[in-house]
Design a protein around this motif. Structure first.
Motif, mmCIF file in Angstrom:
data_model
loop_
_atom_site.group_PDB
_atom_site.id
_atom_site.type_symbol
_atom_site.label_atom_id
_atom_site.label_comp_id
_atom_site.label_asym_id
_atom_site.label_seq_id
_atom_site.Cartn_x
_atom_site.Cartn_y
_atom_site.Cartn_z
ATOM 1 N N ASN A 192 0.825 -1.205 0.000
ATOM 2 C CA ASN A 192 0.000 0.000 0.000
ATOM 3 C C ASN A 192 0.862 1.259 0.000
ATOM 4 O O ASN A 192 0.978 1.935 1.021
ATOM 5 N N PRO A 193 1.456 1.555 -1.130
ATOM 6 C CA PRO A 193 2.376 2.698 -1.160
ATOM 7 C C PRO A 193 1.607 4.004 -0.997
ATOM 8 O O PRO A 193 0.470 4.120 -1.451
ATOM 9 N N ALA A 194 2.226 4.952 -0.357
ATOM 10 C CA ALA A 194 1.648 6.302 -0.320
ATOM 11 C C ALA A 194 1.489 6.771 -1.755
ATOM 12 O O ALA A 194 2.336 6.480 -2.608
ATOM 13 N N PRO A 195 0.411 7.459 -2.045
ATOM 14 C CA PRO A 195 0.100 7.739 -3.451
ATOM 15 C C PRO A 195 1.173 8.542 -4.179
ATOM 16 O O PRO A 195 1.294 8.454 -5.383
ATOM 17 N N GLU A 196 1.948 9.310 -3.464
ATOM 18 C CA GLU A 196 2.961 10.108 -4.163
ATOM 19 C C GLU A 196 4.371 9.641 -3.832
ATOM 20 O O GLU A 196 5.342 10.358 -4.084
ATOM 21 N N LEU A 197 4.462 8.461 -3.279
ATOM 22 C CA LEU A 197 5.782 7.979 -2.888
ATOM 23 C C LEU A 197 6.756 7.908 -4.058
ATOM 24 O O LEU A 197 7.962 8.119 -3.905
ATOM 25 N N TRP A 198 6.227 7.626 -5.232
ATOM 26 C CA TRP A 198 7.096 7.515 -6.405
ATOM 27 C C TRP A 198 7.938 8.771 -6.602
ATOM 28 O O TRP A 198 9.036 8.722 -7.158
ATOM 29 N N LYS A 199 7.432 9.919 -6.111
ATOM 30 C CA LYS A 199 8.200 11.163 -6.298
ATOM 31 C C LYS A 199 9.533 11.096 -5.565
ATOM 32 O O LYS A 199 10.524 11.699 -5.983
ATOM 33 N N ARG A 200 9.520 10.342 -4.468
ATOM 34 C CA ARG A 200 10.761 10.169 -3.705
ATOM 35 C C ARG A 200 11.821 9.487 -4.575
ATOM 36 O O ARG A 200 12.962 9.919 -4.641
#
Lengths: 201, 201, 201, 201
Positions: free
Chosen positions: B168-176
């Motif tokens: 369940n990744p945080a929705p904007e985690l990819w930005k990291r």
DNA sequence: CATGAATGAGAATTCATTCAT
DNA sequence: CATGAATGAATTCTCATTCAT
């Protein structure tokens, strides 16, 4: 007979189990998730029915493969914890990890075995190992301080994935992307990260 | 765009086509490649047979989805070529690209539609757009000189892939992870790359 | 015979194979080429999937049926070669052949299995057998000299075909037309034939 | 609009009907019974839906084709009744009949339209025509006395059927088998027939 | 009235899994 | 205990037919 407990498997049964796992890895690598049990059995030179004596279902077979890979990686991590240069050790770990994936890309298997308890267990071990490597690298100042073990865990497969979008990638091309990503982990010229690190998987 | 074909479709047919594509994206995102046409049709509120009136085969449906995504990205790249800051433009492109993927991860669809001519065509456009962005970034010194358009093309999906290993990744985690990778592309503190850049896909 | 393959099948499997072939013949005879595998399986009292364990495809099932019939005929021809009266032997062969067809008209199956190698092989045997019968009949002067083995091969099914245009033909009506056609093969009152004999099929 | 009654069809509708019948014959000849309405419509340059305006169902389309062929043959028979030589007339009729079949083998269509009333009607006409030809041939002593109109009716298609078992038959090979069969109908050297003549179909 | 989009009942075929031999 | 035969649900795709445009 699945568990490592109880009787330790008769010699031939153990051998069949290994043949089966090897055949399955190859078949999954070539055909993807839809590789059939029949083909796997044929490749292993074993009857279809026997597959189910070793692994109660296709899912369990997959979980066993994934387990094996994760366990190997956990071993590698453990061994590298004692290495001299913490930065070099972390890079080495990522190199071994990516190389393992490269041989058979089986990342897609992971999603299937998400719920499996044995997988969770081994993954925790691996996670611990990575934690130790990352801690030492932090202490040595080789990687930026805002990067966590989870980050490394997640980035581990990225180099191979990147390369997979190519039809015929050079066999070691993934090293190029590992280098780029590892540069991104270095403290030099690091930009503040826009999102907090995620919790452990 | 895709509808390069003959007449412009009847209004209701066009609507069904869109419903279908949307339903297919969702279904593929949830179930992976093995999502069934029957489920897609049901989700779209359309009869099974109708799917095949719009797309001659499952493969063609997939190719159409992939085409749409690539075309959108190509558009974005084109638009950003005129932007003021070349470095910011490239980062913005990668952000939009990752965001698109995040909504539905459909990277696995790409492999299926590898041979499709429409896909190849649109991908070439996208590739050209990325090339322009990278050239400008090179000129401005925002990214290291040994990084090519192909590198960017390949790294484009990495942030999302990385995040997918989380349940369940945080929705904007990819930005990291986009930030980390983009840092790896910067000239500051760049390590020499161990492998030459690959040829265009 | 057909079972030239590997091991001799388990007893139950062999029985199912025969049930299947019998059911298929009946179903094809009643419904024509478009008889469905599902119906055949049901008639044989066997699951649909099992059909494909025995015959990899509908085509292969058809080829097996055709093979069986041709092989039986080839056997008959072989046996009749030693018979006393060459003319009677040829007529007997045609009688048996037509009778076989009559039970289930499956001539239309032949066109489907045209390319099959097993079929070709058995047909060659049958052809050779007919050749021997015709040669002896020629020598004995029972049939006109301008008629060849290929002619006989082709005329073999005609009596049954003729009868099929009737809704409820008398069960032995075909013998009437076999008699007429056989009279046409006799040397007495033979008219010169307007076209040369065709080459072997 | 199917019936020949009422309005006589608008000019273009009549033309479409003919296009359709022609296209259907070709398609059936090439693909067999499983030729699809869609392909037939495409071949005729007509929309699929329009086919059903002309023929309420696939079966009715087939019946119309069969009707046409039978009607043509009935005409031929009628015309030949006045011919000088009764034996030659009968042979000529059989020649024309076989030739018609040869152009498109559509014998298999007959079984489908078995029940159709229009077909029955036209077939009766044809039957009557053949009856007249046979009567005259009997009177002239050209054919054996134990052969009936029904026999001729049934034997009519045999020459073409015989030839169909060949992959690439010479275009006029059927004449060879018509000659053989016609010789079998001659009074010279006729063997007694083992079965009584069937009743009218 | 022609068109072609939509329908839904099958068709062949595949496959994980069970179970008699 | 291994084997491979049997199962039947699921899958992709086809097609005659109907009906909104």
């Amino acid at each position: 007979m699945v568990s490592s407990s109880l009787r330790p498997l008769r010699a031939d049964a153990a051998r069949n189990r290994e043949l089966l796992l090897a055949a399955a890895e190859e078949e999954f690598a070539e055909r993807g998730l839809s590789a059939s049990i029949a083909d796997i059995a044929r490749r292993a030179g074993i009857a279809k029915g026997t597959v189910f004596r070793h692994f109660a279902s296709k899912e369990e077979l997959i979980a066993s493969i994934v387990c094996g890979h994760l366990a190997t990686l956990a071993d590698v991590a453990r061994r590298l914890t004692d290495a001299g240069d913490p930065g070099a050790a972390l890079l080495e770990f990522l190199t071994v990890a990516a190389d393992q994936r490269r041989q058979h890309d089986l990342t897609f298997l992971q999603s299937v075995s998400e719920g499996d308890s044995r997988v969770t267990e081994v993954r925790d071990e691996l996670y611990a190992g990575i934690g130790a490597l990352v801690d030492r690298a932090h202490a040595a100042g080789t990687i930026r301080s805002d990067v966590t073990a989870t980050d490394v865990f997640l980035l581990m497969c990225a180099p191979v994935h990147v390369v997979e979008n190519l039809a015929n990638p050079a066999p070691e091309l993934w090293k190029r992307y590992l280098a780029i990503i590892f540069d991104g982990l270095r403290p030099e010229g690091a930009t503040p990260l826009p999102q907090p690190a995620p919790a452990r998987p």
